[in-house]
Design an enzyme around this catalytic site. Structure first.
Site, short mmCIF file in Angstrom:
data_model
loop_
_atom_site.label_atom_id
_atom_site.label_comp_id
_atom_site.label_asym_id
_atom_site.label_seq_id
_atom_site.Cartn_x
_atom_site.Cartn_y
_atom_site.Cartn_z
N ASP A 1 -16.60 29.10 21.05
CA ASP A 1 -17.73 28.47 21.71
C ASP A 1 -19.00 29.07 21.13
O ASP A 1 -18.95 30.07 20.42
CB ASP A 1 -17.65 28.70 23.22
CG ASP A 1 -16.94 27.54 23.93
OD1 ASP A 1 -17.00 26.40 23.42
OD2 ASP A 1 -16.33 27.78 24.99
N ARG B 1 -9.56 24.24 42.38
CA ARG B 1 -10.58 24.83 43.26
C ARG B 1 -10.50 24.19 44.64
O ARG B 1 -10.65 22.97 44.74
CB ARG B 1 -11.96 24.52 42.72
CG ARG B 1 -12.35 25.37 41.57
CD ARG B 1 -13.82 25.12 41.31
NE ARG B 1 -14.15 25.64 40.01
CZ ARG B 1 -15.18 25.26 39.31
NH1 ARG B 1 -16.00 24.35 39.77
NH2 ARG B 1 -15.41 25.80 38.13
N ARG C 1 -13.71 10.24 25.50
CA ARG C 1 -14.87 10.45 26.38
C ARG C 1 -16.00 9.54 25.96
O ARG C 1 -16.07 9.11 24.81
CB ARG C 1 -15.43 11.88 26.24
CG ARG C 1 -14.49 12.99 26.27
CD ARG C 1 -15.20 14.30 26.49
NE ARG C 1 -16.02 14.75 25.37
CZ ARG C 1 -16.63 15.93 25.32
NH1 ARG C 1 -16.52 16.77 26.33
NH2 ARG C 1 -17.35 16.28 24.28
N GLU D 1 -16.03 9.04 21.85
CA GLU D 1 -15.32 10.03 21.01
C GLU D 1 -13.85 9.63 20.84
O GLU D 1 -13.16 9.41 21.82
CB GLU D 1 -15.39 11.41 21.66
CG GLU D 1 -16.81 11.93 21.80
CD GLU D 1 -16.88 13.38 22.25
OE1 GLU D 1 -18.00 13.91 22.31
OE2 GLU D 1 -15.83 13.98 22.56
N ARG E 1 -7.75 19.23 14.06
CA ARG E 1 -7.95 17.93 14.70
C ARG E 1 -9.42 17.61 14.51
O ARG E 1 -10.26 18.50 14.41
CB ARG E 1 -7.67 18.01 16.21
CG ARG E 1 -6.23 18.16 16.58
CD ARG E 1 -5.38 16.96 16.30
NE ARG E 1 -5.74 15.79 17.12
CZ ARG E 1 -5.22 14.58 16.92
NH1 ARG E 1 -4.35 14.37 15.94
NH2 ARG E 1 -5.56 13.57 17.69
N TYR F 1 -11.15 28.66 17.17
CA TYR F 1 -12.12 27.93 17.98
C TYR F 1 -13.05 28.92 18.68
O TYR F 1 -12.59 29.79 19.41
CB TYR F 1 -11.46 27.01 19.02
CG TYR F 1 -12.55 26.30 19.79
CD1 TYR F 1 -13.16 25.17 19.27
CD2 TYR F 1 -13.05 26.83 20.99
CE1 TYR F 1 -14.21 24.56 19.91
CE2 TYR F 1 -14.11 26.22 21.63
CZ TYR F 1 -14.69 25.08 21.09
OH TYR F 1 -15.75 24.50 21.72
N ARG G 1 -2.70 27.66 32.24
CA ARG G 1 -3.17 27.60 33.62
C ARG G 1 -3.92 26.30 33.81
O ARG G 1 -4.52 25.79 32.87
CB ARG G 1 -4.17 28.73 33.92
CG ARG G 1 -3.77 30.07 33.52
CD ARG G 1 -4.91 31.08 33.70
NE ARG G 1 -5.76 30.84 34.88
CZ ARG G 1 -7.07 30.61 34.82
NH1 ARG G 1 -7.68 30.57 33.67
NH2 ARG G 1 -7.77 30.44 35.92
P1 FAD Z 1 -20.52 25.54 12.06
O1 FAD Z 1 -21.45 25.04 13.10
O2 FAD Z 1 -19.43 24.64 11.63
O3 FAD Z 1 -21.40 25.93 10.77
C1 FAD Z 1 -20.84 26.17 9.51
C2 FAD Z 1 -21.83 25.67 8.47
O4 FAD Z 1 -21.39 26.06 7.18
C3 FAD Z 1 -21.96 24.15 8.46
O5 FAD Z 1 -23.32 23.78 8.56
C4 FAD Z 1 -21.38 23.76 7.12
O6 FAD Z 1 -21.99 22.60 6.54
C5 FAD Z 1 -21.67 24.99 6.29
N1 FAD Z 1 -20.79 25.14 5.13
C6 FAD Z 1 -19.45 25.06 5.08
N2 FAD Z 1 -19.00 25.25 3.85
C7 FAD Z 1 -20.09 25.47 3.06
C8 FAD Z 1 -20.26 25.71 1.68
N3 FAD Z 1 -19.23 25.77 0.83
N4 FAD Z 1 -21.53 25.88 1.22
C9 FAD Z 1 -22.59 25.82 2.04
N5 FAD Z 1 -22.47 25.58 3.36
C10 FAD Z 1 -21.23 25.40 3.87
N6 FAD Z 1 -19.37 25.32 21.95
C11 FAD Z 1 -19.92 25.55 23.18
O7 FAD Z 1 -20.28 26.67 23.50
N7 FAD Z 1 -20.10 24.51 24.06
C12 FAD Z 1 -19.74 23.23 23.77
O8 FAD Z 1 -19.93 22.34 24.60
C13 FAD Z 1 -19.15 22.97 22.48
N8 FAD Z 1 -18.76 21.73 22.13
C14 FAD Z 1 -18.19 21.52 20.91
C15 FAD Z 1 -17.78 20.21 20.56
C16 FAD Z 1 -17.17 19.99 19.34
C17 FAD Z 1 -16.72 18.60 18.97
C18 FAD Z 1 -16.95 21.06 18.44
C19 FAD Z 1 -16.25 20.85 17.14
C20 FAD Z 1 -17.35 22.34 18.77
C21 FAD Z 1 -17.98 22.58 20.01
N9 FAD Z 1 -18.43 23.85 20.34
C22 FAD Z 1 -18.99 24.07 21.59
C23 FAD Z 1 -18.28 24.98 19.41
C24 FAD Z 1 -19.53 25.18 18.51
O9 FAD Z 1 -19.75 24.03 17.73
C25 FAD Z 1 -19.27 26.40 17.62
O10 FAD Z 1 -19.13 27.54 18.40
C26 FAD Z 1 -20.38 26.68 16.60
O11 FAD Z 1 -20.85 25.53 15.99
C27 FAD Z 1 -19.85 27.65 15.58
O12 FAD Z 1 -20.84 27.89 14.61
P2 FAD Z 1 -20.43 28.26 13.11
O13 FAD Z 1 -21.68 28.66 12.45
O14 FAD Z 1 -19.29 29.19 13.11
O15 FAD Z 1 -19.85 26.90 12.50
#
Ligand code: FAD
Length: 375
Positions: free
Chosen positions: A358, A179, A283, A308, A252, A356, A175
Site C-alpha cells: 500500500d 463487525r 467495481r 474496472e 494480475r 503488494y 480472515r
Molecule cells: P509504482 O507506482 O509502480 O512506480 C514505479 C515507477 O517506476 C513507475 O512510474 C514506472 O513507470 C517506473 N519504471 C518502471 N520501470 C522503469 C524503467 N525501466 N525505467 C524508468 N522507469 C521505470 N495503495 C494504497 O495505499 N491505497 C489504495 O487504495 C491503493 N490502491 C491501489 C489500486 C491499484 C489498482 C494498484 C495497482 C495499487 C494500489 N495501491 C494502493 C498501491 C500503490 O499503488 C503502491 O503502493 C504504490 O504505487 C507503490 O509505489 P512504487 O513507487 O513502488 O511503484
C-alpha cells in the site's frame, strides 16, 4: 560522478526517496519511463475532476510519522472509504457490519446477527467433517457462511482471480472480519484521506527542484546512465532488470473503462463493488466522491466513472498485483539471489520487490531505506 543517486521510477517509492536524499544535500537524478511522474498514483484531470488513472488510491495508515510527512508536503482531506456492494441490484454496505447483516437478513441486534452467522457457519463446518478447508470456497463458507459468501464474496473473488473459488487456495482468505456495530468505515486505521487537489500535487512537491527525465527507460540506456551516479535506487520490475533471463514473474492486472457522464452524481459513492459474477466488471469508481462531499457533489454538472475489469496479465500490460503462488515465489527467490549480487543497486518498491505494498508502507519503506543510507 555527476550524481549521488540515480533513481529509477518516479512512483511513491522513488519520489519519497529522492525527496529525502535531496533534502539531505545529495545530488539526485530521477528517470521515469512514462510521460508523467507519480507511477500508479498519478491523476489526470478530466471534466475538472481528479481521475485516479491507474485505479482508486486511498491513503490510510496508523503510522503517524508517515501521515505527518505526507500532510507536511500536501494536505490530505478526510475521505472515509465506505464501499457499497451491488449484488443483483440489491445494495449492501461493506465491510461486513451490522448494516450489511440488516440488509441481508433483517436482523437488528448484534446477538441476532451472530446467531444467524453461527447457524450458517456451523452448516459449512459440519460438511468439512473435521478436515481443513481445501479451497477458498470451503474456507470462506466456514468463516462467514453461505449467504455472505454467495452474495458478497464468490462472484467478486472469481472475477478478481479469473478462477472459480473452489479452484483457489484457501490461504487467500485467512480472515474475514465481521463487525457487530453499525460502522461502514472500511479501514481500521487512525488516518485516511486523499491529498487535496490529487496525488500529483504530492508527487510534484516531493520532486520539486530535483532533475527528472521523463520518457526515459533506464534499461534501454543502462550503460550510459550507470556511469552517472554512485548508487542506483531501482523501482522497476525485478525480472525486467535481469532481462527476464529466468522467466517472467506473473501479475494480475486491471483494465479501466473511463467515461464522462452528463450527470452530477451517478452512484452516490466513490466505490461500488459488483459482486455478481455475471456483471463483467468488479467495481465502478466515481472519482468526484474522493474529493467532493455533501452538496458540493452538485457543483460540477458532470461526473467521471471508471469500470474496472480484472484480467490475467500478459507481457506488455501494466503489472498490478503479484501472484504470490509457489511457482512465482520460487522464481522471485532466484531473482533475489541475482539482485543481491548487484553492487550499489537498491531494489525497492512494489515492482522491484514483487510485493503488494500500500502507499503508506511504501513511504515507510523509503524512509527506512534512506535512514540506512544516511547511517
Ligand atoms: P509504482 O507506482 O509502480 O512506480 C514505479 C515507477 O517506476 C513507475 O512510474 C514506472 O513507470 C517506473 N519504471 C518502471 N520501470 C522503469 C524503467 N525501466 N525505467 C524508468 N522507469 C521505470 N495503495 C494504497 O495505499 N491505497 C489504495 O487504495 C491503493 N490502491 C491501489 C489500486 C491499484 C489498482 C494498484 C495497482 C495499487 C494500489 N495501491 C494502493 C498501491 C500503490 O499503488 C503502491 O503502493 C504504490 O504505487 C507503490 O509505489 P512504487 O513507487 O513502488 O511503484
Amino acid at each position: 560522478m555527476q550524481y549521488d543517486y540515480l533513481i529509477v521510477g518516479s512512483g511513491l517509492m522513488g519520489a519519497t526517496f529522492a525527496y529525502l536524499a535531496h533534502h539531505a544535500g545529495k545530488r539526485c537524478l530521477v528517470v521515469e519511463r512514462r510521460a508523467h511522474t507519480g507511477g500508479n498514483v498519478h491523476c489526470q484531470e478530466v471534466a475538472g475532476i481528479q481521475v485516479h488513472q491507474y485505479g482508486a488510491h486511498i491513503l490510510h495508515t496508523n503510522n503517524r510519522e508517515v501521515w505527518q510527512f505526507v500532510n507536511g508536503i500536501a494536505e490530505c482531506n478526510r475521505y472515509t472509504n465506505s464501499p457499497v456492494a451491488n449484488y443483483q441490484g440489491k445494495l449492501y454496505n461493506l465491510p461486513f457490519n451490522m448494516n450489511t447483516f440488516y440488509q441481508m437478513w433483517g436482523v437488528t441486534t448484534p446477538l441476532q446477527a451472530r446467531r444467524k452467522i453461527e447457524e450458517q457457519r456451523s452448516e459449512a463446518i459440519r460438511k468439512l467433517d473435521g478436515r481443513e478447508p481445501a479451497n477458498l470456497e470451503e474456507q470462506a463458507l466456514a468463516l462467514v457462511g453461505k449467504d455472505i459468501f454467495e452474495r458478497l464474496i464468490k462472484g467478486y473473488t472469481e472475477k478478481q482471480w479469473g478462477r472459480s473459488c473452489n479452484e483457489l487456495p484457501a490461504f487467500i482468505i485467512r480472515r474475514l472480519p465481521l463487525r457487530f456495530v453499525f460502522d461502514n468505515n472500511y479501514f481500521n486505521d487512525s488516518y485516511q484521506g486523499i491529498p487535496i487537489g490529487g496525488y500529483n500535487r504530492l508527487i510534484d512537491r516531493l520532486l520539486q527542484d530535483i532533475e527528472v527525465r521523463l520518457k526515459t527507460d533506464f534499461l534501454e540506456h543502462k550503460q550510459e546512465l550507470d556511469t552517472l551516479a554512485d548508487k542506483v535506487l531501482y523501482t522497476g520490475p525485478l525480472d525486467a532488470y535481469f532481462d527476464y533471463r529466468l522467466g517472467h514473474l506473473q501479475y494480475r492486472t486491471v483494465r479501466f473503462e473511463t467515461e464522462v457522464l452528463e450527470t452530477p452524481n451517478y452512484q452516490g459513492n466513490a466505490v461500488v463493488n459488483y459482486t455478481d459474477r455475471d456483471v463483467p466488471y468488479t467495481r465502478i469508481i466515481e472519482h468526484k466522491h474522493f474529493e467532493q462531499f455533501g452538496p458540493a457533489v452538485y457543483d460540477n454538472p458532470q461526473t467521471v466513472i471508471s469500470k474496472e475489469y480484472s484480467m490475467e496479465w500478459m507481457p506488455g500490460m501494466e503489472p498490478y498485483y503479484p501472484v504470490n503462488d509457489e511457482k512465482n515465489s520460487a522464481l522471485l527467490r532466484e531473482y533475489q539471489t541475482l539482485a543481491a549480487k548487484e553492487e550499489n543497486v537498491i531494489f525497492a518498491g512494489r515492482l522491484a520487490e514483487y510485493k503488494y505494498y500500500d502507499m503508506a508502507p511504501t513511504i515507510e519503506r523509503a524512509m527506512q531505506l534512506w535512514s540506512k543510507e544516511e547511517a
